[in-house]
Design a protein around this motif. Structure first.
Motif, mmCIF file in Angstrom:
data_model
loop_
_atom_site.group_PDB
_atom_site.id
_atom_site.type_symbol
_atom_site.label_atom_id
_atom_site.label_comp_id
_atom_site.label_asym_id
_atom_site.label_seq_id
_atom_site.Cartn_x
_atom_site.Cartn_y
_atom_site.Cartn_z
ATOM 1 N N THR A 160 4.682 7.064 -11.181
ATOM 2 C CA THR A 160 5.112 5.894 -10.530
ATOM 3 C C THR A 160 6.815 6.057 -10.562
ATOM 4 O O THR A 160 7.199 4.859 -10.164
ATOM 5 C CB THR A 160 4.531 4.648 -10.893
ATOM 6 O OG1 THR A 160 4.846 4.589 -12.335
ATOM 7 C CG2 THR A 160 3.218 4.604 -10.739
ATOM 8 N N ALA A 205 4.236 5.387 -4.365
ATOM 9 C CA ALA A 205 3.677 4.186 -4.854
ATOM 10 C C ALA A 205 4.485 2.767 -4.273
ATOM 11 O O ALA A 205 3.997 1.678 -4.571
ATOM 12 C CB ALA A 205 3.984 4.166 -6.310
ATOM 13 N N ARG A 212 6.258 -3.251 -6.401
ATOM 14 C CA ARG A 212 5.241 -3.985 -5.928
ATOM 15 C C ARG A 212 5.328 -5.535 -6.147
ATOM 16 O O ARG A 212 5.652 -5.708 -7.313
ATOM 17 C CB ARG A 212 4.046 -3.329 -6.389
ATOM 18 C CG ARG A 212 3.672 -2.028 -5.854
ATOM 19 C CD ARG A 212 3.229 -2.388 -4.292
ATOM 20 N NE ARG A 212 2.645 -1.146 -3.903
ATOM 21 C CZ ARG A 212 2.559 -0.663 -2.502
ATOM 22 N NH1 ARG A 212 2.373 -1.771 -1.741
ATOM 23 N NH2 ARG A 212 2.338 0.404 -2.046
#
Length: 547
Positions: free
Chosen positions: A312, A348, A359
């Motif tokens: 990630t 990601a 995120r």
């Protein structure tokens, strides 16, 4: 300018052609990345205020108070102009009020009391609905402001004052209270919030859901220190909040040792984030390589970028979550250094139209997406047969970046004060990887840069600075705009300004804090790399006979 003209140049110009060797200074800068692995960054009034308020027992407390007193502005505030002053002013004022509740009567108390009073008064003016204060998009500002307003109001109440500070218009404490409730219940909080752990109050102390991140000492590595130093969110303030009052009686605690190292390195005050190892190395090496400065990079620096890229991506430094910005710049730097790696870790962060920093991000960053475009674009350049998905992503990113360009030609961003930084990042990415469809956007950006040059040859949001002038020069000199009217004249004026704005080693004489974190900060090595790159490019453009 002819070679004969060079014989009669000013002392400022002679610095570059005489003892000022850009390549040599770049080599010294790169060596410093190894010598100071935690990174080089400015002290922060906000972070220093939090450590002073929460940990008076930590070494350097008097120096932190002195730093805050010396940094107070004539109007009673702290920090940069506009809404950028609110967070550091709240923090410094709270620290001084907390100290007054501990400090016995005496001349030092009078000094602290006057400074605290001035801070409270300017905060009252700013909290008025008609103040016109516009808050910037800063990390955790919606949590920091209500937490500090509550603390200050508690101090005022303890002093017998009936007046209170109000929250700025449009801000409330709902999110802060929800996070505090979550912490009190023992539920783990997102890693990105650990960087601002101090906002949760007493629940931060020893929070079971927060795990220290082991790091090496400032002069060593995790292998040589056995992980005896650890950080909480790469933040001194988060560290003292997690230690709580128990930190005073636990001198061998790894987080306490981290704090002592930071304090020793800065003489008392502290920065917002440290270490910033990957962030500093990625940006510094990218600026130098992109500008074409001939400098060899030690293998250990190259490895330090490649070895830490996981599924990630990579964080800016230990204790921080992986993010698309640090990951893409590291990947771009590796490609420029001749060791490209597939940018698969960036998937990601892919959204429908662009890439997020992490995120759950609220909003979007043009410069993050420009850096992601750099990473994918440079990898495609190294491997033209790479997966078709990479080429499609380059097209998607280019389209999104063109769409968020301002009508006048610039870009704005959430990670930097200056439109000249954002415009350089976006226009250079589009120039190199955005294809023919991006030519108009790049030319529009160049025209905006030319139209906004100051009379003294500089560029800057609030005033002309070496850093922002460097970004403007790179926009002019690394895009295909050689025929743009007025370009070379603007470059020459900027070059003269820049030579007068740096030392004989290419270090900006007066470098303001322009980068966004909880407080504004200055990443010293990164900015110096941008300045050296601009000087090198300007020299090549104006005086090619010297090359």
């Amino acid at each position: 300018m002819s070679v004969d003209d060079l014989l009669t140049t000013t002392t400022t110009e002679q610095r570059l052609f005489g003892e000022f060797d850009v390549a040599a200074e770049a080599r010294e800068l790169v060596a410093g990345l190894v010598a100071e692995p935690w990174g080089q960054v400015s002290a922060s009034p906000y972070e220093t205020g939090r450590v002073a308020g929460l940990a008076p027992w930590l070494a350097g407390h008097a120096e932190r108070l002195g730093f805050l007193l010396a940094a107070q502005r004539p109007d009673g505030g702290w920090g940069a102009p506009d809404g950028y002053a609110l967070v550091p002013t709240l923090s410094a004022t709270e620290a001084l009020l907390a100290e007054l509740r501990r400090e016995p009567a005496g001349p030092d108390r009078d000094v602290l009391a006057r400074a605290a009073h001035r801070g409270v008064e300017v905060l009252r003016r700013w909290s008025h609905p008609d103040s016109g204060l516009v808050l910037p998009d800063m990390p955790a500002i919606e949590l920091i402001v209500p937490s500090l307003v509550s603390l200050i109001n508690g101090h005022l109440e303890a002093r017998g004052s009936v007046e209170r500070l109000d929250l700025p218009a449009g801000m409330d404490d709902v999110k802060l209270l929800a996070i505090r409730a979550r912490m009190a219940s023992g539920v783990e909080i997102p890693q990105k919030l650990v960087h601002a752990l101090e906002v949760v109050g007493e629940a931060a102390a020893g929070a079971s859901g927060v795990v220290p991140s082991p790091i090496g000492t400032a002069g060593g590595s995790p292998e040589t220190t056995g992980g005896a130093v650890a950080t909480i969110g790469a933040s001194p303030a988060a560290g003292v909040a997690w230690l709580g009052t128990a930190g005073e009686s636990d001198p061998v605690n790894p987080v306490r040792r981290y704090l002592e190292e930071v304090v020793a390195g800065f003489g008392g005050p502290v920065p917002c984030a440290l270490p910033i190892t990957v962030f500093e190395r990625g940006w510094t090496l990218s600026w130098l390589r992109r500008a074409g400065i001939p400098v060899d990079v030690p293998l250990e620096l190259v490895a330090s970028l490649g070895d830490v890229v996981g599924p990630t991506g990579v964080p800016a430094g230990p204790g921080l979550p992986p993010d698309a910005d640090s990951t893409s710049v590291a990947l771009h730097a590796l490609a420029l250094l001749g060791v490209p790696r597939e940018p698969d870790a960036l998937w990601a962060y892919e959204m429908d139209t662009h890439f997020c920093t992490w995120r759950g991000e609220e909003g979007a960053s043009p410069t993050v997406n420009a850096h992601v475009l750099d990473a994918f674009g440079e990898y495609l350049r190294c491997d033209a047969a790479a997966a078709p998905r990479y080429a499609a992503t380059v097209d998607k990113l280019s389209t999104w970046l063109r769409g968020c360009q301002g009508a006048e030609g610039s870009w704005l961003d959430r990670w930097h004060v200056s439109p000249y930084y954002a415009t350089a990042c976006c226009s250079l990415a589009l120039e190199e990887y955005g294809g023919g469809e991006s030519a108009g956007a790049v030319r529009k950006a160049v025209r905006w840069v030319l139209d906004t040059q100051r009379d003294n040859g500089s560029w800057g949001r609030w005033e002309g600075t070496a850093e922002e002038t460097a970004y403007a020069l790179q926009t002019l000199l690394l895009t295909g705009t050689a025929d743009e009217e007025g370009r070379l004249e603007a470059v020459e004026r900027a070059y003269r300004f820049l030579l007068g704005a740096v030392t004989e080693r290419g270090v900006p004489v007066d470098a303001p804090t322009l980068w966004h974190d909880k407080d504004l900060y200055l990443p010293v090595a990164i900015v110096r790399a941008a300045v050296l790159g601009a000087l090198h490019l300007a020299r090549c453009a104006l005086y090619p006979v010297m090359e």
